[in-house]
Motif scaffolding. Structure first.
Motif, short mmCIF file in Angstrom:
data_model
loop_
_atom_site.label_atom_id
_atom_site.label_comp_id
_atom_site.label_asym_id
_atom_site.label_seq_id
_atom_site.Cartn_x
_atom_site.Cartn_y
_atom_site.Cartn_z
N VAL A 86 63.25 -15.66 41.17
CA VAL A 86 61.96 -16.09 40.62
C VAL A 86 62.02 -17.13 39.51
CG1 VAL A 86 60.95 -13.85 41.25
CG2 VAL A 86 61.69 -14.24 38.89
N GLY B 121 57.32 -0.62 26.96
CA GLY B 121 57.07 -1.54 28.07
C GLY B 121 58.34 -1.75 28.87
N ALA C 253 61.66 -7.92 29.63
CA ALA C 253 62.08 -7.91 28.23
C ALA C 253 62.57 -6.51 27.85
CB ALA C 253 60.92 -8.34 27.31
N GLU D 20 56.62 3.59 29.35
CA GLU D 20 55.82 2.70 30.19
C GLU D 20 54.44 3.31 30.42
OE1 GLU D 20 55.83 -0.42 31.67
OE2 GLU D 20 53.89 0.27 32.41
N ALA D 21 53.43 2.46 30.29
CA ALA D 21 52.05 2.92 30.44
C ALA D 21 51.71 3.29 31.88
CB ALA D 21 51.08 1.83 29.95
N GLY E 13 56.98 -3.49 34.90
CA GLY E 13 56.05 -4.50 34.40
C GLY E 13 55.56 -5.39 35.53
N VAL E 14 55.45 -6.68 35.25
CA VAL E 14 54.97 -7.62 36.24
C VAL E 14 55.86 -7.62 37.49
CG1 VAL E 14 54.64 -10.09 36.72
CG2 VAL E 14 53.83 -9.12 34.56
N ARG F 211 58.42 -11.80 47.73
CA ARG F 211 59.23 -12.66 46.86
C ARG F 211 60.30 -11.87 46.14
NH1 ARG F 211 57.97 -16.08 42.49
NH2 ARG F 211 56.04 -15.02 41.87
N ILE G 296 52.00 3.64 24.29
CA ILE G 296 52.23 3.66 22.85
C ILE G 296 51.00 3.04 22.18
CG2 ILE G 296 53.76 2.91 20.98
CD1 ILE G 296 54.96 5.01 22.96
N ASP H 277 56.55 -11.82 26.88
CA ASP H 277 55.18 -12.34 26.92
C ASP H 277 54.31 -11.84 25.76
OD1 ASP H 277 55.87 -13.67 29.20
OD2 ASP H 277 54.42 -12.66 30.51
N ALA I 221 54.75 -16.27 30.05
CA ALA I 221 55.84 -17.24 30.21
C ALA I 221 56.64 -16.90 31.46
CB ALA I 221 56.71 -17.24 28.95
N VAL J 81 60.16 -14.79 33.48
CA VAL J 81 61.03 -13.63 33.51
C VAL J 81 62.29 -13.89 32.67
CG1 VAL J 81 62.46 -12.17 34.99
CG2 VAL J 81 60.18 -12.87 35.75
C1 LIG Z 1 51.81 -12.49 39.58
C2 LIG Z 1 52.84 -13.05 38.66
C3 LIG Z 1 53.86 -13.84 39.16
C4 LIG Z 1 54.84 -14.35 38.33
N1 LIG Z 1 55.84 -15.10 38.87
C5 LIG Z 1 56.84 -15.52 38.08
C6 LIG Z 1 57.94 -16.24 38.62
O1 LIG Z 1 57.98 -16.52 39.81
N2 LIG Z 1 58.94 -16.61 37.80
C7 LIG Z 1 58.92 -16.30 36.48
O2 LIG Z 1 59.88 -16.60 35.79
N3 LIG Z 1 57.88 -15.65 35.92
C8 LIG Z 1 56.84 -15.26 36.69
N4 LIG Z 1 55.78 -14.58 36.13
C9 LIG Z 1 55.79 -14.33 34.69
C10 LIG Z 1 56.70 -13.15 34.36
O3 LIG Z 1 56.52 -12.11 35.28
C11 LIG Z 1 56.44 -12.65 32.95
O4 LIG Z 1 56.64 -13.71 32.08
C12 LIG Z 1 57.37 -11.50 32.58
O5 LIG Z 1 57.23 -10.42 33.47
C13 LIG Z 1 57.14 -11.04 31.16
O6 LIG Z 1 57.94 -9.93 30.91
P1 LIG Z 1 57.65 -8.92 29.75
O7 LIG Z 1 58.79 -7.94 29.76
O8 LIG Z 1 57.37 -9.62 28.49
O9 LIG Z 1 56.29 -8.16 30.13
P2 LIG Z 1 55.68 -7.54 31.46
O10 LIG Z 1 56.46 -7.86 32.66
O11 LIG Z 1 54.26 -7.91 31.42
O12 LIG Z 1 55.81 -5.96 31.20
C14 LIG Z 1 55.12 -5.32 30.17
C15 LIG Z 1 55.05 -3.84 30.48
O13 LIG Z 1 54.64 -3.15 29.32
C16 LIG Z 1 53.72 -2.14 29.67
N5 LIG Z 1 52.91 -1.86 28.50
C17 LIG Z 1 51.96 -2.66 27.95
N6 LIG Z 1 51.45 -2.07 26.85
C18 LIG Z 1 52.07 -0.87 26.72
C19 LIG Z 1 51.98 0.19 25.77
N7 LIG Z 1 51.13 0.10 24.74
N8 LIG Z 1 52.76 1.27 25.94
C20 LIG Z 1 53.63 1.35 26.99
N9 LIG Z 1 53.75 0.36 27.91
C21 LIG Z 1 52.99 -0.73 27.76
C22 LIG Z 1 52.96 -2.74 30.81
O14 LIG Z 1 52.35 -1.73 31.59
C23 LIG Z 1 54.06 -3.48 31.55
O15 LIG Z 1 54.66 -2.64 32.50
C24 LIG Z 1 54.78 -14.09 36.96
C25 LIG Z 1 53.73 -13.33 36.43
C26 LIG Z 1 52.77 -12.81 37.26
C27 LIG Z 1 51.66 -11.98 36.68
#
Ligand SMILES: Cc1cc2nc3c(=O)[nH]c(=O)nc-3n(C[C@H](O)[C@H](O)[C@H](O)COP(=O)(O)OP(=O)(O)OC[C@H]3O[C@@H](n4cnc5c(N)ncnc54)[C@H](O)[C@@H]3O)c2cc1C
Ligand SMILES: Cc1cc2nc3c(=O)[nH]c(=O)nc-3n(C[C@H](O)[C@H](O)[C@H](O)COP(=O)(O)OP(=O)(O)OC[C@H]3O[C@@H](n4cnc5c(N)ncnc54)[C@H](O)[C@@H]3O)c2cc1C
Ligand code: SF4
Ligand code: SF4
Ligand code: FES
Lengths: 279, 465
Positions: B92, B147, B151, B170-171, B177-178, B187, B213, B435, B441, B443
């Motif tokens: 990805v 989360g 990350a 995890e919520a 997550g995403v 994909r 949380i 994010d 942003a 992955v």
């Molecule tokens: C449909 C889609 C397609 C994408 N495609 C790509 C791609 O092809 N390539 C790429 O590089 N990036 C892509 N991205 C972006 C990428 O997925 C994100 O930038 C990345 O997942 C961010 O990771 P993260 O760990 O910060 O948060 P996330 O993946 O958003 O995970 C956060 C997690 O924290 C949990 N959470 C939130 N609040 C709480 C709480 N208070 N207590 C407990 N848990 C909580 C959420 O439920 C979630 O599971 C895409 C995004 C989307 C939405």
């Protein structure tokens, strides 16, 4: 996983479940809700926290069987586990304490009022609860409600118990009655048409009125936006901003319409469920 | 080693007509000989600029060379040391704007297919027997991760390797997550994510789903009641934006988050075998041009939409999706309407979507972002007759945790404030990344943030600061 410690049928389609969920019990407030998932590949559905016992780590939910997931849940027995339960979600209603509050409940709403009204009473409110059903056998938790409020008003369509007529008719009487009966606040929890009728009843009276909206939900954390409702022209997410909103500001037409988004799929799934006879 | 001046080895992929009927993975992956051939294209440059393009500085030429030498175990270990999620990033990452953009081969023959090779190595690694059980955590300080997106997963893994007992909260009812609820199976198969999570579990990481949380447990209680010594916040940017145009609440209008969550997390594509439905009509319009929009529109095709279109107010040049996904979407019959700005969702008498009214745009002067500002062409109104509209116009960090946590500072747009070096928030011993800090942003950036926060946490905890 959360084990069901106690199960009590309240009506043929309404069941009370006390569930072991210590983290939720510890942080719950009256008026909040949980989201449960009952089986693998199952749907996530919201249910009000009807009561909680922090010491024993128990959360009480009352489920009315209307479709596939609520029926699956209703079919579980004591000792069975609920696959997933998350909460507490949403916010407690924001109403200043220290007045006369009337809670109006229909369906599972009567149960939802239980712990809300107890807390209001503890905070010094005078509490009245109006609950209604078609017939007296469909009224739920009457004894429990009587304990937590100063005045319990029963309404039945057929007059088999209490006032014969709609909850809103009784509400109107109380509003029109002498000063001691008139509420300062009204809280409505139940089917959308009931909440809408309550809003209409109090609209021109200046009585602050809140409704507990029950749109379709998925995550319950503000992530999907599926639960959006329009309040005074503004879009809100019911799972995080609600579920309680100023009833006079709610766009009920839209809310009713959105709740019908999946009627076809819901009845298809219900048919499959009854054909296969599985929960 | 002979240097091959050939083009980039194409990724074998499933036929567009067949693949648009199901959710199975589109790319089939290199076989061993493809991978060897492609690896041999790498020039092993003195100045491996490719590495500069990679946000986590994978020593690309080293791992590619290990493939060429047939030493996949070494390639895997080089990769994992730099990037704990190679099987995911290989699939990805927007390689064309990162590592592969910089590659010396890029201009003349096409870059070395770094992403495809990364994926190849990770897939090979997954096919190998699981190694010995790692030692149990040995540090006394415990760390909580909030989360389970990339990350959080990476932060948890890195800390576990340093011996910390780590609990991930995890919520939702499943971690990832995403990667779980957003990016579709075609994909990024769930099996790959599951494998990574299982590996973390073997390292001793504990996963607790269904805990929010800020709601179920407050951040303060993680310290006071649960005795964690540090907390990492990786809560992502999950709050969907809406346009605020008329008709947005009609039945049949979804945020991309809702649309994709129903499909991926809740498996609506198996309805009624799975309980969660999703109503997809014959004609679906998706608004936006990022990866999320591509995922939504290609999912719509797979859910039975005969006409799937993307509507975007800027031009093709401003599209933010990975190029590969864009091409895949075109192959799968998706139609793109650039410089087309939605102004209203039109409803029928029953409150369902009937059409999407748009204005054609032309490019004007550059705006604040430096991109040409699209301006409406007068009298250019047009209506696409559609049954669904999916909004994919961006997301912002979810305010839930910050709202319930005293002293946790956020920017006005919702992102958590952290100090650049350590990733520490305004709260002591509370770190954040991904994010939730940067806004939506990638992955690899989230993974990189999780990794550097883990280093900072380890330093602070071992220094007893
Ligand atoms: C449909 C889609 C397609 C994408 N495609 C790509 C791609 O092809 N390539 C790429 O590089 N990036 C892509 N991205 C972006 C990428 O997925 C994100 O930038 C990345 O997942 C961010 O990771 P993260 O760990 O910060 O948060 P996330 O993946 O958003 O995970 C956060 C997690 O924290 C949990 N959470 C939130 N609040 C709480 C709480 N208070 N207590 C407990 N848990 C909580 C959420 O439920 C979630 O599971 C895409 C995004 C989307 C939405
Ligand atoms: C904040 C909140 C609190 C709730 N608290 C409770 C509770 O304490 N006890 C309880 O029994 N139910 C409660 N509900 C409603 C409950 O979530 C729904 O009844 C449930 O989702 C239906 O799922 P199902 O699969 O059984 O039925 P479905 O097959 O999804 O639907 C069957 C029928 O129920 C109607 N329906 C579907 N969803 C809802 C909904 N959200 N609200 C009202 N009607 C709906 C459908 O239109 C349909 O006619 C609450 C809803 C919300 C949003
Ligand atoms: S992690 Fe992403 S940017 Fe880095 S080398 Fe791999 S594919 Fe390229
Ligand atoms: S820039 Fe390209 S050719 Fe040079 S080392 Fe990196 S991947 Fe190999
Ligand atoms: S249920 Fe998803 S945002 Fe409210």
């Amino acid at each position: 996983m959360a084990a069901i410690q106690e199960k009590r049928p309240l009506t043929p389609i309404t069941k009370l479940l006390r569930v072991h969920a210590p983290l939720i019990a510890e942080s719950a407030n009256a008026g909040q809700f949980v989201i449960v998932r009952v089986r693998e590949r199952g749907e996530r559905i919201p249910l009000t926290i009807t009561d909680y016992d922090r010491d024993r780590g128990l959360v009480t939910i009352v489920v009315q069987e209307v479709g596939v997931t609520t029926r699956c849940l209703g079919a579980l027995q004591e000792g069975d586990e609920i696959l997933d339960i998350v909460g507490p979600l949403g916010e407690a209603p924001q109403l200043q304490p220290g007045g006369h509050i009337i809670g109006v409940g229909g369906g599972y709403g009567a149960a939802a009022l239980l712990c809300l009204m107890r807390e209001r009473k503890e905070q010094g409110d005078r509490t009245t609860v109006i609950v209604g059903a078609r017939h007296k056998d469909l009224l739920i938790l009457v004894d429990e409600l009587r304990e937590v409020c100063d005045n319990l008003e029963l309404c039945t369509d057929d007059g088999s118990a209490g006032f014969k007529g709609l909850v809103t008719e009784r509400l109107q009487q109380l509003i029109d009655g002498d000063q001691s009966q008139r509420p300062d606040y009204v809280l409505a929890i139940g089917p959308m048409p009931m909440m809408r009728a309550v809003a209409d009843t109090t609209r021109d009276t200046g009585i602050a009125t809140q409704a507990s909206l029950d749109p379709l939900m998925i995550d319950g954390t503000g992530m999907c936006g599926g639960c959006r409702v329009t309040i005074g022209g503004e879009v809100k997410f019911a799972c995080v901003d609600g579920p309680f909103f100023d009833a006079h500001q709610v766009d009920f037409d839209e809310a009713v319409q959105r709740s019908k988004m999946y009627v076809k799929e819901e009845s298809l799934a219900a048919c499959r469920q009854s054909e296969s006879g599985t929960g | 080693m002979p240097v091959k001046r050939s083009d980039k080895t194409p990724m074998p992929q499933r036929d567009p007509t067949g693949r648009a009927q199901d959710f199975d993975e589109v790319n089939e992956g290199y076989c061993f000989s493809h991978a060897m051939f492609e690896a041999e294209r790498c020039l092993r440059c003195q100045d491996p600029v490719c590495m500069e393009g990679c946000p986590v500085r994978i020593p690309i030429s080293d791992f590619v060379h290990a493939i060429a030498a047939g030493d996949l175990a070494r390639a895997a270990s080089i990769l994992r040391t730099a990037n704990p999620l190679p099987g995911i990033c290989g699939r990805v990452c927007p390689q064309e704007s990162q590592c592969e953009l910089k590659c010396h081969m890029a201009k003349r023959f096409g870059p070395v297919a770094v992403g495809h090779l990364e994926r190849f190595v990770a897939d090979w690694e997954r096919s190998q027997p699981v190694g010995e059980t790692p030692p149990a955590p040995w540090q006394s300080a415990r760390v909580a991760v909030v989360g389970s997106g990339p990350a959080g997963l990476v932060c948890a893994g890195q800390l576990a390797r340093q011996g910390y007992p780590v609990t991930v909260y995890e919520a939702l009812h499943a971690p990832g997550g995403v990667l779980r609820y957003g990016i579709p199976e075609f994909r990024l198969p769930n099996a790959i994510l599951d494998w990574e999570i299982d590996a973390l579990k073997r390292l001793g990481v504990e996963f607790v789903n269904n805990v929010i949380i800020g709601k179920t447990i407050t951040l303060d209680n993680l310290f006071d009641r649960y005795g964690f010594a540090a907390v990492f916040i990786g809560t992502g940017a999950g709050l969907p934006k809406f346009l605020g145009i008329p008709g947005e609440n009609l039945n049949g209008v979804y945020s991309a988050n809702e649309f994709l969550t129903r499909i991926n997390l809740m498996q609506a594509f198996q309805f009624p075998e799975a309980d969660t439905p999703l109503k997809v009509g014959k004609r679906v319009a998706v608004i936006g041009s990022g990866n999320t929009a591509m995922d939504a529109v290609r999912s719509a095709r797979r859910m039975g939409a005969e006409q799937a279109l993307v509507v975007y107010r800027r031009s093709e040049a401003e599209m933010t999706a990975r190029v590969e996904e864009y091409h895949h979407a075109i192959e799968e019959g998706v139609k793109f309407h650039w410089l087309t700005n939605p102004v209203e969702v039109i409803g029928d008498d029953d409150g369902w979507v009937a059409g999407l009214k748009c204005l054609r745009m032309e490019l004007g002067e550059p705006d604040e972002s430096g991109r040409a500002r699209p301006v409406p062409i007068e009298g250019s109104e047009l209506v696409f007759p559609v049954d669904n509209v999916v909004l994919s116009i961006g997301t912002t960090p979810n305010p839930l945790l910050a709202k319930t946590t005293p002293g946790l500072a956020t920017h006005s747009w919702g992102g958590l404030v952290v100090d650049e070096k350590k990733g520490e928030t305004s709260r002591r011993r509370v770190y954040a990344g991904g994010d939730a800090v940067t806004g939506a942003a990638t992955v690899i950036l989230a993974a990189g943030a999780g990794k550097s926060a883990a280093e900072a946490i380890h330093q602070d905890l071992s220094a007893g600061l």
